[in-house]
Design a protein around this motif. Structure first.
Motif, short mmCIF file in Angstrom:
data_model
loop_
_atom_site.label_atom_id
_atom_site.label_comp_id
_atom_site.label_asym_id
_atom_site.label_seq_id
_atom_site.Cartn_x
_atom_site.Cartn_y
_atom_site.Cartn_z
N LYS A 196 7.28 -21.01 -16.84
CA LYS A 196 8.67 -21.61 -17.31
C LYS A 196 9.31 -22.26 -17.10
O LYS A 196 10.18 -22.79 -17.83
CB LYS A 196 9.00 -20.11 -16.96
CG LYS A 196 10.55 -19.34 -18.37
CD LYS A 196 10.13 -19.71 -19.77
CE LYS A 196 11.34 -19.35 -20.32
NZ LYS A 196 11.55 -19.50 -21.76
N THR A 197 10.01 -22.69 -15.49
CA THR A 197 10.76 -23.69 -15.02
C THR A 197 10.27 -24.57 -13.96
O THR A 197 9.09 -24.31 -12.97
CB THR A 197 12.63 -23.08 -14.47
OG1 THR A 197 11.80 -21.97 -14.09
CG2 THR A 197 13.16 -22.10 -15.60
N CYS A 198 10.33 -25.25 -14.31
CA CYS A 198 9.64 -25.96 -12.36
C CYS A 198 11.17 -27.03 -12.01
O CYS A 198 12.29 -27.24 -12.64
CB CYS A 198 8.87 -27.00 -13.59
SG CYS A 198 7.02 -26.45 -13.76
N GLU A 199 10.73 -26.57 -10.33
CA GLU A 199 12.10 -27.58 -10.14
C GLU A 199 11.61 -28.65 -9.18
O GLU A 199 10.19 -28.56 -8.79
CB GLU A 199 12.84 -26.53 -8.75
CG GLU A 199 13.97 -27.31 -8.79
CD GLU A 199 14.90 -25.95 -7.40
OE1 GLU A 199 15.82 -26.21 -7.14
OE2 GLU A 199 13.59 -25.40 -7.72
N ALA A 200 12.27 -29.67 -8.96
CA ALA A 200 11.87 -31.57 -8.46
C ALA A 200 12.58 -30.83 -6.60
O ALA A 200 13.81 -30.82 -6.89
CB ALA A 200 11.94 -32.31 -9.07
#
Length: 299
Positions: free
Chosen positions: A154-158
């Motif tokens: 649903k969401t990704c973070e770098a």
């Protein structure tokens, strides 16, 4: 996700992953060695595991070991700004992309980038990693990473980590811009134009680059602008935004990385191009006065 509880960096961080089947038997074990490069911060540790045909993973157990001694740099790596991660899917595979800004006064070669992805219930479902060849000093680079996920992210973070040869940076060439930017340079310039249209000189002064605030006080700036004839202008659109590794700040001997924003405004029914150098200070986009403006306002 592993959290560095200390104020120190450079520790060797080893995580062993046991992949278990439904009955609890270990199908495969893999380990990954990383390093803490930011104090009191989260770090992403991931690895890839290949199972034999017919084997099915039901659970993963992770065991952590942190050793104070190691071969990694003990110089903290700054938080570099990134845009939100965009997700795409092609040929059944997920891919993450975002723009990374290097606010340092030196180029970055192969920074370690990990991407953490969660599902709609915020559960970690996978991620990916990549090492872009070069991010220019004071510049930007689009980063893409292939993802290995279970289910639908649903969401990704770098998470941007230090290159393997990181040994700190020269403080004399590093601008104070490590905080993540609030908005874009284009949006900040649009706000400046709107403030000009409203003759909101106090509002404009709040985002004047710090080095020039030492030259012109708020009261002098407001009085100076009120004494001038200001054309009625309205914002139309941004045309381009180009990064400069070093841009001089008029009236000073300082230079900083800047984003040159070109835009179109309307004045008297005529559309005309304008531009501005926007500087990132502590996560806030700042503008600069021209040498002529400074001379006029200082009297």
């Amino acid at each position: 996700m592993v959290h560095n509880n200390s104020k120190y960096v450079g520790q060797t961080v080893t995580v062993n992953f046991n992949v278990l089947d439904q009955a609890g038997a270990i199908l495969k074990s893999e380990s990954q060695v990383e390093a803490f490069d930011r104090p009191e911060a989260d770090h992403i540790i991931g690895t890839q595991v290949s199972l034999n045909p017919g084997e099915k993973a039901a659970k993963v157990e992770a065991t952590l070991d942190v050793a104070a001694e190691g071969t990694f740099s003990d110089k903290p790596f700054p938080t570099l700004p990134t845009t939100d991660v965009s997700l795409t899917k092609e040929f059944g595979a997920h891919k993450a992309s975002f723009v990374l800004s290097n606010t340092l006064g030196q180029p970055l070669k192969s920074p370690r980038i990990n991407v953490l992805c969660r599902d709609a219930a915020t559960k970690i479902v996978g991620g990916g990693s990549t090492y872009p060849d070069l991010v220019p000093a004071g510049g930007k680079s689009k980063v893409e990473a292939n993802l290995l996920v279970s289910g639908t992210p649903k969401t990704c973070e770098a998470f941007v980590g230090a290159p393997s040869d990181w040994d700190g940076t020269d403080a004399a060439t590093t601008p104070p811009t490590s905080a993540a930017p609030k908005g874009t340079a284009e949006a900040a310039f649009k706000t400046w134009v709107q403030q000009l249209g409203k003759k909101d000189w106090k509002g404009q002064y709040q985002t004047l680059v710090s080095a020039q605030k030492k030259l012109v006080s708020q009261s002098k700036y407001v009085a100076c602008r009120n004494s001038e004839t200001t054309p009625e202008i309205t914002w139309v659109k941004a045309l381009s935004a180009v990064n400069e590794a070093k841009s001089p700040i008029p009236g000073t001997k300082l230079s900083m990385p800047a984003t040159v924003v070109k835009a179109q405004v309307s004045s008297g029914g005529i559309k005309v191009p304008v531009d501005a150098h926007m500087f990132l200070e502590d996560g806030v986009w700042k503008w600069s006065m021209t040498q002529e403006n400074i001379s006029n306002c200082r009297g």
